[in-house]
Design an enzyme around this catalytic site. Structure first.
Site, PDB file in Angstrom:
ATOM      1  N   CYS A 209      -3.798  -0.478   8.051  1.00  0.00           N
ATOM      2  CA  CYS A 209      -5.030  -0.150   8.749  1.00  0.00           C
ATOM      3  C   CYS A 209      -5.020  -0.804  10.122  1.00  0.00           C
ATOM      4  O   CYS A 209      -4.404  -0.412  10.961  1.00  0.00           O
ATOM      5  CB  CYS A 209      -6.114  -1.005   7.623  1.00  0.00           C
ATOM      6  SG  CYS A 209      -7.656  -0.381   8.051  1.00  0.00           S
TER       7      CYS A 209
ATOM      8  N   HIS B 226      -4.667   1.025   2.014  1.00  0.00           N
ATOM      9  CA  HIS B 226      -4.689  -0.497   1.495  1.00  0.00           C
ATOM     10  C   HIS B 226      -3.943  -0.589   0.487  1.00  0.00           C
ATOM     11  O   HIS B 226      -4.548  -0.587  -0.492  1.00  0.00           O
ATOM     12  CB  HIS B 226      -5.818  -1.153   1.675  1.00  0.00           C
ATOM     13  CG  HIS B 226      -6.662  -1.503   3.115  1.00  0.00           C
ATOM     14  ND1 HIS B 226      -6.439  -2.477   3.601  1.00  0.00           N
ATOM     15  CD2 HIS B 226      -7.462  -0.888   3.826  1.00  0.00           C
ATOM     16  CE1 HIS B 226      -7.170  -2.459   4.614  1.00  0.00           C
ATOM     17  NE2 HIS B 226      -7.826  -1.387   4.986  1.00  0.00           N
TER      18      HIS B 226
ATOM     19  N   GLU C  43      -2.667  -3.310  -0.752  1.00  0.00           N
ATOM     20  CA  GLU C  43      -2.885  -4.486  -1.373  1.00  0.00           C
ATOM     21  C   GLU C  43      -3.956  -4.484  -2.111  1.00  0.00           C
ATOM     22  O   GLU C  43      -4.215  -5.487  -2.965  1.00  0.00           O
ATOM     23  CB  GLU C  43      -2.819  -5.703  -0.256  1.00  0.00           C
ATOM     24  CG  GLU C  43      -4.271  -5.820   0.685  1.00  0.00           C
ATOM     25  CD  GLU C  43      -4.322  -4.717   1.433  1.00  0.00           C
ATOM     26  OE1 GLU C  43      -3.525  -3.616   1.593  1.00  0.00           O
ATOM     27  OE2 GLU C  43      -5.456  -4.747   2.271  1.00  0.00           O
TER      28      GLU C  43
END
Lengths: 74, 225, 737
Positions: B90, B198, B200
């Protein structure tokens, strides 16, 4: 001295901000708007203008998507 | 990479806000999370680096434009040039393009709105340290959350990326207007990868999915762990 | 300017001025008068609402901090606590919606931060005039779009997920939108911080951004009715800098972790004046501030301007002198300003100096002790003029498919996805149940625990029946938390009302508080923080009385939660009630389909409702039920449609069920039965093999097996038969197009 740097999207680059403004203006009754581009104005107060161009290339504009011009304004 | 556990660094710029999430995901992988403070020009001997999401320096001027000059970036660039695995997520992707470690740039979303959603992406290249654990053509559902994720590169660069198989992830539903539905690319050396989604955020079954570990965990394969 | 003109311009009455003179024993100078004017405004001093606010219950087993601090705090177990508060930013958002909403978010985050907590969740309750079919539709759309952008712009950047909220549109809010932001923070019980100053000789340190002329007299502005004049008061509105806030959060949390601060307070309305005098009054000490030391953004600012500036992203800390060096060094590391601007003194006054010269002094306790106006509560005439809503006067619809499609397409009932898609609701990786369910569910890392949070408001209901509406607002929050499987523990509120100086406004305020208090007592959910926003009026009248409630609940095992989405084909779908009457009074159906805002909605039976909600929660906690939803706006049919759409699985009602419902709760009318509204009713779905267990759990409760999940249509007898695709088409509309 005061320097004014104008940064704007390179020609042909998609400019969604400009498009948004362009479509908003007729809604407010402003007709005949053919194109809008939204850029960025940076005002600098510098000792000398020698390095302004380098500042533009390295930080103030992203040459991949933006072009810039600058002038001493006083 | 030595005998111990793999050490993965996560850069922390002022305004990074996915740094803690990335560190947490690294921990879940079983690797050692290492915080890399922006003002510290030292990678602390890590084996891989994640440049996390957020709004580094408030995204002021342009996303990533100021972060790329942070002190930690000099050793990070050396690390990248010498083949070290680097993943930009990002805002991290934006930082890596601004730093010219990756080609192209990320423009405002075509909708002019921030977009936070799950999107389906296809893994297009598995010969990078960050996708080696995926199967070619595998589809993943990954979260996106960004205002500037609209990937742009000039036609020659786009053609080069496609010809060289450097489009790493591709949207199956394009959320932001990206050229060629590009969600992620890699550099010529294939060790530096930038992606808008993302991983994570989907690294824990408690949150509904851990598909993101396929990406983050790929880097452990290369380390022989 | 005469003395009278001066205090009037500052929003003080003659009697208030007289009291100031009496308290000081002399005439105040302009700076001192300014301090009183901001501290005695409704926004800071609660002078109209304080006697009524005492009615709220605010004690409970889990309460660690009730009202009076920057935020309320409750214990959640395993040594963790939640700090939370909701606050309005209505007037600034009416004038400059983007920045008004953004700074509303920033302000509430700092309230939670001041307790020492890490902000982990944001929610927003919003009200606007209609987006279509109103003379103000264009302006309403602009306000709505910009408020949503402002909330996202700030919350997304500062890195706190926006996980929930609600929005409604009604003409009563045209020109006076409501923007209520709630923040929840997570903190270890032992790390709880408070704002009382102590220790004569300790230093007062200002952390964060520089001070400009932002929001001068914003606190008094927030307490005025909106007028043409205030439209031009743009200088009142502050500009938010989420980047500076992010740095302030990380810096303050590190300062607290290292034990470097004695106390901490955010700077909100009335700036340094409010923060310093509250810190002093709470600690029973004095504070001396030298405005000449305050870093300023613009030249020529006078001492009084520095004292009341509402520049954003600032915190005030009390620090022991020997620790000040380390505090300032760390502030430097985070790139935020840190400056010693004063000291704690023994005298009990707020004393203001400018470059060493004293320019004003006022006892801090007097500033914190705004006059109280107790008014007579008189029932306004309009309440007796509201016509009853006898279903007989409303024509029964011919095409129920069409009614359902029209209801689901209405901005008050359609999907909120086009809003929350603009909010980062996942940053922090704690969001277990994202926006779109009855309540957001968040995990607490490192434990099995979690918490749930919701915000609710029922303006139209409160207008038709303030006391019943107040209770129904709390009941809705209680139901929403119970549906996801959380045990509700405490509440915060924003009381958005018209002028208390008018009979309607004061009665509505008193009535709603009474109803909310009754409900909070029965439910065992004390009100631990809150905010009051009065004078929400334009030249066309007052808003609907709109108390909004934010409620938090605890999940011992965050994995055991439910959502509304149908999860399997073949599930048995069951409605569980509390014995409430089903009614069209004040319903969404009456308004959307028949254009009627009338009747008195049935008041919730609080005891029965609690019993039913607690049962639903127990069924979720025990793992029996993973699919639950409450019936709210739009009645049973809309609730069922929402469950089907969320899961992508249809439902078919059991044969004869429609007829039974129509004859039973419908009193002969299918629209009453299907679309009428009731309090305390839930829908759950379980697989066939758990149906026996469910029936066992339901012994002693009123329930009704209505149908079975499956297919891709919503089918109710011979009245409703529509595909999910058609429903989705209207329901998933983009509210910004």
């Amino acid at each position: 001295m005061k320097v004014r740097v104008l940064v704007r999207p390179k020609e042909g680059i998609l400019d969604p901000q400009g498009e948004a403004v362009k479509s908003a203006l007729p809604a407010l009754g402003f007709e005949g708007v053919n194109a809008v581009h939204v850029g960025r104005l940076v005002e600098l107060d510098v000792e000398s203008a020698d390095e302004v161009d380098a500042m533009c290339r390295r930080l103030l504009a992203n040459p991949t998507i933006e072009e810039y011009e600058w002038e001493v304004v006083g | 990479m030595g005998g111990g556990r793999v050490r993965i660094g996560v850069t922390v710029f002022p305004g990074s806000n996915c740094d803690r999430d990335a560190l947490h995901a690294v921990e879940r992988l079983g690797a050692v999370p290492v915080e890399l403070w922006h003002a510290d020009p030292d990678l602390k001997g890590v084996d891989a680096v994640i440049v996390p999401g957020g709004f580094s320096y408030g995204d002021y001027l342009r996303p990533g434009a100021i972060a790329r000059f942070a002190k930690v970036m000099a050793p990070l660039e050396d690390f990248a040039f010498s083949g070290g695995p680097v993943l930009g997520v990002c805002n991290g992707f934006q930082v890596l393009t601004e730093a010219h470690l990756l080609p192209g740039a990320l423009l405002r979303n075509i909708s002019m709105r921030f977009v936070c959603d799950r999107v389906r992406v296809r893994v297009e290249a598995t010969d990078t340290p960050w996708t080696a654990g995926c199967e070619a053509g595998e589809e993943l559902a990954l979260p996106v959350a960004h205002n500037e994720g609209n990937y742009f590169a000039d036609p020659a660069t786009l053609a080069e990326l496609e010809d060289e198989g450097r489009v790493v992830l591709r949207y199956l539903e394009n959320p932001n207007g990206s050229a060629n539905d590009i969600a992620g690319v890699c550099n010529e050396g294939r060790n530096v990868v930038g992606i808008m989604p993302h991983p994570e955020r989907v690294s824990d079954p408690a949150l509904g999915s851990d598909e993101g570990l396929k990406i983050l965990g790929s880097v452990l394969l290369g380390a022989g762990v | 300017m005469s003395v009278r003109e001066t205090y009037s311009a500052l929003g003080l009455s003659e009697a208030e001025y007289g009291r100031i003179v009496e308290l000081l024993g002399r005439e105040p100078n302009y700076l001192e008068l300014s301090l009183f004017s901001v501290m005695w405004s409704e926004h800071c001093g609660y002078k109209n609402s304080r006697p009524l606010l005492r009615r709220f219950p605010n004690e409970g087993e889990r309460v660690l901090q009730g009202p009076g601090e920057n935020a309320g705090v409750v214990e959640v177990g395993d040594g963790w606590a939640l700090a939370f508060k909701m606050e309005s930013h209505n007037h600034p958002s009416a004038v400059e919606p983007y920045e008004g909403a953004a700074t509303g978010v920033g302000g509430i985050i700092r309230d939670v931060l001041a307790m020492g907590a890490r902000p982990v969740a944001l929610l927003d309750s919003l009200r606007f005039g209609p987006l279509e079919g109103s003379p103000d539709a264009g302006r309403n759309r602009y306000l709505f779009r910009e408020v949503v952008r402002g909330i996202g712009g700030y919350g997304n950047a500062v890195g706190v997920p926006t996980v929930g909220g609600e929005v409604e549109f009604a003409e009563a809010y045209s020109g006076n939108p409501l923007v209520n932001a709630m923040c929840v923070g997570l903190i270890r019980v032992e790390d709880l911080t408070r704002s009382a100053a102590s220790g004569e000789g300790n230093l007062v340190v200002l952390l964060g951004s520089k001070t400009g002329r932002d929001g001068i007299h914003g606190a008094t502005f927030a307490s005025d009715e909106l007028s043409e004049e205030s439209e031009s008061k743009r200088s009142n509105v502050q500009v938010g800098d989420p980047f500076a806030e992010k740095m302030a959060i990380e810096c303050c949390l590190e300062l607290l972790e290292k034990g470097l601060l004695v106390s901490l307070q955010d700077l909100g309305a009335a700036g340094i004046t409010s923060s310093a005098s509250e810190m002093a009054a709470k600690g029973g000490v004095g504070i001396e501030i030298d405005t000449g030391l305050v870093p300023r953004r613009e030249g020529g600012m006078e001492a009084w301007e520095v004292m009341i500036s509402e520049s954003q992203e600032r915190m005030l800390a009390v620090v022991e002198p020997e620790k000040a060096g380390e505090v300032l060094r760390l502030a430097g590391c985070y790139g935020i300003g840190g400056t010693v601007i004063g000291r704690v003194a023994g005298h009990g006054d707020l004393r203001v100096f400018h470059d060493g010269e004293q320019v004003g002094t006022v006892p801090a306790e007097h500033l914190a002790d705004a006059p109280v106006y107790e008014r007579e509560v008189v029932r306004p005439a309009y309440l007796d003029e509201i016509p009853d809503l006898d279903p007989g006067v409303l024509p029964e619809p011919e095409d129920y498919n069409e009614v359902l499609l029209k209801m689901l397409a209405h901005p008050n009932l359609c999907s909120r996805r086009s809003i929350y898609r603009q909010y980062d609701h996942e940053v922090g990786t704690n969001t277990v149940v994202a926006p779109g369910a009855d309540a957001a569910v968040m995990r607490i890392k490192g434990t099995r625990r979690g918490f749930a949070v919701t915000t609710d408001g029922r303006g139209r209901h409160c207008y038709l029946d303030p006391r019943g509406g107040g209770a129904a607002t709390v009941a809705e929050a209680y139901r929403n938390l119970s549906c996801v499987g959380a045990e509700p523990v405490a509440a915060t509120d924003c009381l958005n009302f018209g002028s208390p100086e008018k009979r309607e406004g004061y009665y509505q305020l008193a009535g709603c508080i009474e109803g909310m208090s009754e409900a909070c007592e029965v439910f065992g959910t004390p009100v631990v923080s809150g905010n009051v926003s009065l004078y929400n009026e334009t030249d066309r009248g007052a808003i609907y009385p709109t108390p909004t409630v934010g409620m938090v609940g605890v999940l011992e095992d965050v994995g055991r939660h439910a959502t509304p989405a149908f999860k399997r084909e073949g599930d048995v779908v069951v409605v569980i009630g509390s014995g409430s009457r089903v009614s069209l009074a004040g319903s969404d159906y009456a308004q959307i389909i028949h254009g009627q805002v009338a009747g008195r909605p049935p008041r919730p039976n609080l005891q029965a409702e609690k019993r039913t909600a607690d049962l639903v929660r127990e069924m979720v906690r025990s793992g029996l039920v993973d699919t639950a939803h409450d019936i709210s706006g739009g009645g049973e049919i809309v609730a069922v449609a929402e469950m089907a759409l969320a899961g992508g699985i249809g439902i078919e009602y059991t044969e004869g069920e429609l007829e039974r419902m129509t004859a039973g709760q419908g009193g002969g009318r299918a629209d009453v039965a299907l679309i009428g509204e009731e309090s305390g009713t839930f829908i759950v779905a379980v697989p066939e093999e758990r149906w026996d267990d469910l029936q066992e759990a339901l012994v002693g409760f009123a329930y009704d097996q209505i149908g079975e999940t499956g297919g891709d249509r919503l089918k109710i007898g011979d009245l409703v038969d529509v595909s999910l695709e058609e429903l989705r088409e209207v329901y998933e509309r983009d509210l910004f197009e």
